[in-house]
Design an enzyme around this catalytic site. Structure first.
Site, short mmCIF file in Angstrom:
data_model
loop_
_atom_site.label_atom_id
_atom_site.label_comp_id
_atom_site.label_asym_id
_atom_site.label_seq_id
_atom_site.Cartn_x
_atom_site.Cartn_y
_atom_site.Cartn_z
N ASP A 180 -3.84 7.92 12.75
CA ASP A 180 -4.25 7.35 11.46
C ASP A 180 -5.25 6.22 11.68
OD1 ASP A 180 -2.64 5.78 8.58
OD2 ASP A 180 -4.35 7.13 8.71
N GLY B 130 0.83 -1.19 0.00
CA GLY B 130 0.00 0.00 0.00
C GLY B 130 0.86 1.23 0.00
N GLY B 131 0.23 2.35 0.29
CA GLY B 131 0.94 3.62 0.23
C GLY B 131 2.10 3.70 1.20
N LYS C 294 7.00 -5.24 7.66
CA LYS C 294 6.59 -4.13 6.78
C LYS C 294 7.85 -3.44 6.28
CE LYS C 294 3.21 -0.46 6.83
NZ LYS C 294 2.24 0.25 7.68
N VAL D 279 3.94 -5.33 2.97
CA VAL D 279 3.90 -6.19 4.14
C VAL D 279 4.12 -7.63 3.70
CG1 VAL D 279 2.57 -6.96 6.15
CG2 VAL D 279 2.28 -4.63 5.29
N GLY E 286 3.94 1.09 2.24
CA GLY E 286 4.96 0.07 2.11
C GLY E 286 4.37 -1.28 1.76
#
Lengths: 761, 224
Positions: A148, A35-36, A55, A40, A38
């Site tokens: 977040d 994803g944005g 990650k 996983v 990094g």
């Protein structure tokens, strides 16, 4: 639905890499997601031989300052150890980039679950929110702000599958499920504590609409670039809760900037616009959590947690999901200054104003076309109305150190004051010596007061005690007006072995009694007795109620030989009173837990066990914050604890050990052992109402201590004939100390006598 | 949190707004309330907000205008023009321009001013509260909030309230001292925010703007 929840993730080919073989000590097995922030991987810790999630953060996204911030935040998150937070094990740098090794969760994110199956039912969504709150509470207590919170950062562990936190082994086929943790089986776990937000420092909202991360759950203050605190997380959690309930973003707009603008200016969204069957409490909770101004939100995540648990409790009361009459589609909770939406809370904020939509909802419920069993409606409405009704609860009156009582606070303004009751015949007791100005007094009872801690009713003039009376050890509760010297109320339980261990007052008219294997409620207005809770494996030794009357702590003596402490939400408004949402404060005491007590602010619970362990826990969640140990006698392995007390300002915790009393600073944990020794264990202690003095009781009498200096004041008081002094309490004006003992007597010590005045403190 | 700004150190920021979008976000509630007042309908106002933002993103701030005047006026005109454009699209047949001019009603203007004032005050409150959270020794937010919420109570009574709230003993003298400093800081925050939105460095304009926004009462004591 949520096709646009892909957000900024998933399609960026630049994030895809060839699978590295190793990152530090971790062998990468397969890619799990990217994803944005990094990529996983599932990996294996080659040294500890356990599966982990790793990650990897792309180097091209992190400049030097962001890199160091990221590592600092990862280290902070690694110190967080909570069942509802994904654990961070390790972080480091490798030629491939920055990596973080975390707990591997077998499950899915809430985001993925919604995409696949749609929104959650409101009880499930609320449970997820409750568990996230619990994890968040621990993070905030550790000084972290997540920044977040969103469905993609909430992991849902597959029910019944082993979790890597407890196993620490690579799962073998056919292996037994992992032993559960102390509290419960966690379902929701909050991930990415502050990690992805570190990267945000390098990017800003710009005119062309480029923004790092998703805008859908950002708080207004984040968007404006202002200083953040824990309430930012409350906003984002409220927005996430909205999505869990509806499957939609809180504000669905054409672009990022438009979404941010809505967060800053539009009214909080009403989930009932998407699902009219949702409980009205969901709307109210979201409206409060997503208030534009931080000071209009829940003051802390614990306050939000209580409201969520109360909502879940209504489902338990009703026995089924509560059905609501729909509001009008365009009915929203306004965010303008003319009609701010607020709901009742447990904190001492100004009295809340019930939103118009809630009033509308209730009036519509009365004309509901839905048909439900009448009893279910009555019970559910009563419970829900009790949760949402404006209740101007104030904390229990506690003196401020160094001064007189500065304010008389209404304890239960919705309950009419009890008019002076008539005197009753003093059954089971006799006044041996009346007390007065300069005089001591004593009362002799007919029963045993072995485990009793006498207590004042909230009016500070009605003294309550319970005894075991007669050959069959029947229980008798006596309420005694110390000014009139009259018995004003009495309750007798003729069941054998029903002797009352402890009494607590959640309100002026409700008395809780711990006896035998149950906790019962006694209503002073109606004289109705109901069973609040029963125990199949033990007996409640000590009970206490939070100052706001909404939580009950119980220490349980387990017949198998150990002990535990439970924390429950207390619902007095229902008939009969109920408990809900049990939390284990602590279990696994090797010996009995003799005493449990709330602090004056209700923020902490303390308990003392006869194994010498004194626990300080969060008064809302039950999560342990500190553990103290009473010093043992020379030559012995452990101390013994029978009693604990908080100072009125909740800054100090005192515990009675053998043979000394110990004080701890609640915030710092600093310990002070009082120098003089009692002859035996200290079975009772109490602070004066101003907190300047502490009284301790043992078989050799009562000693007084100057708290500030840590030294004894004056001579011992001896009046129970060498018997154990099992209870101590000061009157509100510190003019009298009242003690009870194993000699079945209650002594009234007049402290205005010359030589006894607690002066010079 | 930044230290209190001296009045003579405040410079105009209107020409130096580095992040206009943050400014728009800050005054977003004023924009929305003004559009609701103009259009009389929440849904239409939402549509207008979207259009305004789209236009703003395309054009940004018109930095080239020689006489930009107050940012507040500039923004108001931009927002009103958005409302007019929306109405023209909805009602394509020619309409007397006077009708559109009637959009600048006193009620809508009052809403704009009132909401702009509220944004400035709320921002000052937020900063004061944030300062207290990071510097617990100063109780500026607590004392000022108490004095505003309970104007009829004496300083002794307010000191008791503050003691209860903060769990720290505060006497009346200490309360008054904190209140005095809190009022000064509150005023400085208001002045700094308003100064940012002015087109020149004239203190006369600053006073005029503060008066128009009804904020002079909070700051007059601290103006030179």
């Amino acid at each position: 639905m949520l096709h646009n929840l892909d957000e900024a993730s998933g399609n960026d080919a630049k994030n895809r890499r060839d699978l590295p073989i190793n990152l530090g000590k971790y062998k990468l097995i397969r890619e799990l997601s990217h994803g944005g922030a990094g990529i996983v991987y599932e990996g294996e810790d080659l040294i500890l031989e356990r599966r982990v999630a790793v990650k990897l953060l792309p180097l091209d996204r992190a400049d030097a300052s962001a890199r160091s911030r990221l590592l600092a935040e990862a280290r902070a998150a690694a110190r967080l150890n909570h069942p509802n937070a994904v654990a961070v094990y390790d972080a480091g740098e490798d030629p491939s980039g920055l990596y973080i090794a975390m707990e591997l969760i077998h499950g899915t994110s809430a985001h993925a679950a919604i995409r696949k199956n749609g929104p959650f039912s409101w009880p499930r969504a609320t449970r997820i929110a409750v568990e996230v709150c619990q994890g968040l509470s621990a993070a905030h207590a550790a000084g972290m702000i997540h920044r977040d919170i969103k469905p993609a950062n909430i992991m849902l562990a597959d029910a019944g599958r082993p979790e890597s936190t407890s196993a620490n082994t690579v799962p073998q086929s056919g292996s037994a499920p992992v032993v559960e943790n102390l509290a419960y089986r966690p379902w929701a776990k909050l991930a990415d504590f502050g990690l992805s937000r570190s990267l945000q420092f390098t990017t800003n909202v710009t005119l062309d609409g480029q923004v790092a991360g998703t805008p859908n759950y950002m708080s207004p203050e984040q968007i404006r670039g202002e200083q953040l605190d824990e309430r930012t997380d409350i906003y984002s959690l409220g927005a996430t809760y909205f999505t869990l309930l509806t499957g939609h973003f809180p504000y669905e707009r054409d672009g990022v900037i438009q979404t941010l603008f809505a967060h800053c200016s539009a009214a909080p969204p009403d989930p009932q616009q998407w699902d009219s069957t949702l409980p009205i409490a969901c709307s109210a909770i979201i409206a409060r959590a997503m208030a534009k101004e931080p000071r209009d939100r829940f003051r802390s995540v614990e306050n939000l947690l209580v409201e969520l648990r109360s909502l879940l409790a209504t489902r338990d009361v009703g026995g089924a999901e509560f059905q609501q009459v729909p509001l009008e589609k365009d009915s929203t909770v306004s965010a303008t200054s003319d009609s701010r939406a607020e709901i009742s809370t447990l904190d001492d904020s100004p009295a809340a104003i019930t939103p118009q939509s809630i009033r509308t909802g209730f009036s519509r419920q009365n004309s509901s076309a839905r048909i439900m069993p009448a009893i279910l409606i009555a019970v559910s409405l009563l419970a829900l109305f009790t949760v949402l009704l404006v209740i101007n609860r104030q904390p229990r009156t506690r003196s401020i150190p160094g001064g007189d009582l500065v304010a008389e606070l209404d304890l239960q303004p919705e309950v009419k004051a009890i008019s002076p009751p008539p005197a009753l015949a003093p059954i089971g007791m006799q006044i041996e010596r009346a007390w007065g100005i300069g005089q001591d007094g004593s009362v002799k009872t007919n029963g045993l007061m072995e485990l009793m801690r006498i207590r004042f009713c909230p009016d500070h003039r009605t003294l309550a005690w319970g005894i075991s009376e007669g050959e069959k050890h029947q229980g008798r509760l006596t309420l005694f007006d110390i000014e009139r010297r009259d018995v004003i109320d009495m309750y007798t339980d003729e069941t054998p072995y029903s002797g009352f261990n402890c009494v607590a007052f959640p309100s002026d008219h409700i008395v809780l009694l711990a006896c035998n294997s149950k906790v019962i409620t006694y209503d002073r207005r109606t004289h109705v007795v109901t069973t609040l809770m029963t125990f199949s494996d033990g007996s409640p030794e000590s009970i206490d109620v939070s100052p706001d009357g909404r939580r009950l702590a119980v220490s349980v003596f387990e017949w198998s030989g150990g002990g535990r402490v439970e924390l429950h939400d207390l619902i007095l408004g229902s008939s009969p009173p109920l408990v809900a949402s049990k939390r284990q404060v602590h279990q696994g005491y090797s010996k009995s837990v003799r005493c449990v007590i709330f602090s004056g602010t209700g923020e902490h619970i303390a308990s003392a066990g006869t194994d010498g362990i004194v626990l300080l826990c969060d008064g809302f969640t039950g999560i342990k914050s500190q553990e103290f140990h009473l010093p043992p006698l020379q030559g012995e392995q452990e101390g013994i604890g029978h009693c604990v007390a908080f100072s009125p300002d909740s800054q100090l915790l005192a515990a009675g050990g053998r043979p000394r009393a110990v004080l701890w600073n609640v915030k710092t944990g600093a310990q002070q052992v009082l120098p003089e020794e009692h002859r035996r264990e200290i079975m009772s202690l109490a602070f004066t109402q101003d907190g300047a003095c502490l009284a301790t009781g043992s078989t050799d009498g009562i000693r007084f201590w100057n708290v500030k200096r840590g030294s004894q004041i004056g001579a011992n008081l001896d009046g129970h004939g060498g018997n154990v002094i099992s209870g101590l309490v000061f009157t509100a004006d510190n003019s009298m100390l009242i003690s009870c003992g194993y000699d079945s007597s209650i002594r009234f010590w007049n402290l205005t006598q010359p030589g006894r005045k607690l002066t010079g403190l | 949190m930044s230290t209190i700004l001296a009045l003579d150190q405040i410079t105009t920021r209107w020409s130096q707004i580095g992040d206009p979008l943050r400014f728009v976000m800050l005054y977003s509630q004023a924009i929305r309330a003004y559009l609701i007042a103009l259009l009389g309908d929440g849904h239409a106002a939402e549509e207008a907000c979207q259009e305004f933002l789209a236009t703003f993103l395309k054009r940004g701030l018109d930095r080239a205008a020689p006489d930009r005047g107050r940012f507040r006026d500039y923004l108001k005109v931009s927002v009103r023009n958005t409302a007019i454009s929306l109405l023209r699209r909805k009602y394509p047949q020619p309409v007397d321009p006077v009708v559109f001019e009637a959009l600048a009603t006193r009620d809508a203007d009052d809403t704009w001013t009132r909401e702009w004032q509220r944004v400035i005050l709320e921002k000052a409150w937020r900063y004061l509260e944030a300062h207290e959270r990071t510097a617990p020794a100063s109780l500026y937010f607590t004392v000022l909030r108490l004095s505003v919420d309970h104007p009829e109570e004496s300083s002794e009574q307010l000191a008791m309230q503050a003691t209860l709230q903060t769990q720290r003993p505060i006497n009346a003298a200490a309360f008054r001292k904190q209140l005095s400093r809190a009022r000064m800081q509150f005023a400085q925050l208001i002045i700094a925010e308003v100064a940012q939105t002015l087109g020149n460095d004239s203190r006369f304009d600053l006073t005029e703007e503060l008066a128009e926004l009804g904020l002079l009462i909070y700051v007059q004591e601290y103006l030179p």
